[in-house]
Scaffold this active site. Structure first.
Site, PDB file in Angstrom:
ATOM      1  CD  GLN A  82      -3.009   1.059   2.183  1.00 36.76           C
ATOM      2  OE1 GLN A  82      -3.178   0.064   2.857  1.00 36.76           O
ATOM      3  NE2 GLN A  82      -3.742   2.140   2.321  1.00 36.76           N
ATOM      4  CG  PHE A  83       1.417   3.825  -3.607  1.00 36.74           C
ATOM      5  CD1 PHE A  83       1.493   5.199  -3.795  1.00 36.74           C
ATOM      6  CD2 PHE A  83       0.350   3.133  -4.166  1.00 36.74           C
ATOM      7  CE1 PHE A  83       0.530   5.872  -4.527  1.00 36.74           C
ATOM      8  CE2 PHE A  83      -0.617   3.795  -4.895  1.00 36.74           C
ATOM      9  CZ  PHE A  83      -0.529   5.160  -5.077  1.00 36.74           C
ATOM     10  CB  THR A  84      -1.943   5.339  -0.075  1.00 33.18           C
ATOM     11  OG1 THR A  84      -2.419   4.215   0.653  1.00 33.18           O
ATOM     12  CG2 THR A  84      -2.389   5.264  -1.533  1.00 33.18           C
TER      13      THR A  84
END
Length: 153
Positions: A82-84
Site C-alpha cells: 500500500q504505497f499510500t
C-alpha cells in the site's frame, strides 16, 4: 518502510477482474499488514519489519494479557502492498507520494519481505502488487499498530 498492522479474526482480498470480484486470498486468525515501501528502504528495513511482524506480542495469553506473537498462536499474515502509506498531506489537499518507492524497487522489496517471513517459518499470504484490491477484515480488539523502520532508533 511503514506498516499498519491489524490483529484480525479473519481477512479476505478480492480484485476486480473485468466486472466481477475475484477472490485472491484469505487468512484466519492473524495479522493484516498494509505495507508502504519508501524510496530509501533496503534490507535493513525488511529485517526490522519482519522481526516486528513475527515477534510482536499482541495476542492474548490464558490470562488475557498481550503476551503471544503470531508465531505463538500459529496464525497467518496477510501482507498487502500500500504505497499510500507514504502519502504526504502537509501541503494542499492532494497527497504527494514523492517519498514512496518506484514500483520496480517496491515490488522487489515486497517480495523479499514475503520471502524473509516465509523463511522464518511464518504462514504468509499476499495481495496482488500494484492492483486495486478490496480488503475486508474482522479486526480483533480492535488492535492496530503502526510500524516505521526509520523510527527504530
Amino acid at each position: 518502510m511503514r506498516a499498519v498492522v491489524q490483529k484480525v479474526l479473519e481477512a479476505d482480498i478480492e480484485v476486480v477482474n473485468n466486472v466481477d470480484l475475484v477472490h485472491v486470498n484469505h487468512i484466519d486468525r492473524g495479522l493484516v499488514a498494509l505495507l508502504g515501501i519508501g524510496k530509501d528502504d533496503n534490507h535493513t528495513d525488511i529485517a526490522y519489519i519482519a522481526d516486528k511482524l513475527a515477534y510482536m506480542r499482541i495476542f492474548a495469553d490464558d490470562d488475557g494479557k498481550m503476551n503471544h506473537s503470531v508465531q505463538d498462536i500459529d496464525g497467518e499474515i496477510l501482507l498487502i502492498s500500500q504505497f499510500t502509506l507514504f502519502g504526504d498531506m502537509r501541503h494542499g489537499r492532494r497527497p504527494s507520494f514523492t517519498q514512496a518507492a518506484d514500483p520496480q524497487h517496491a515490488r522487489m522489496l515486497y517480495h523479499e519481505l514475503t520471502d524473509h517471513l516465509l523463511d522464518m517459518g511464518l504462514k504468509v499470504k499476499t495481495g496482488h502488487f500494484q492492483t486495486h484490491m478490496q480488503v475486508s477484515l474482522n479486526n480483533n480488539g480492535p488492535v492496530t499498530i503502526l510500524l516505521d523502520s526509520k523510527k527504530q532508533f
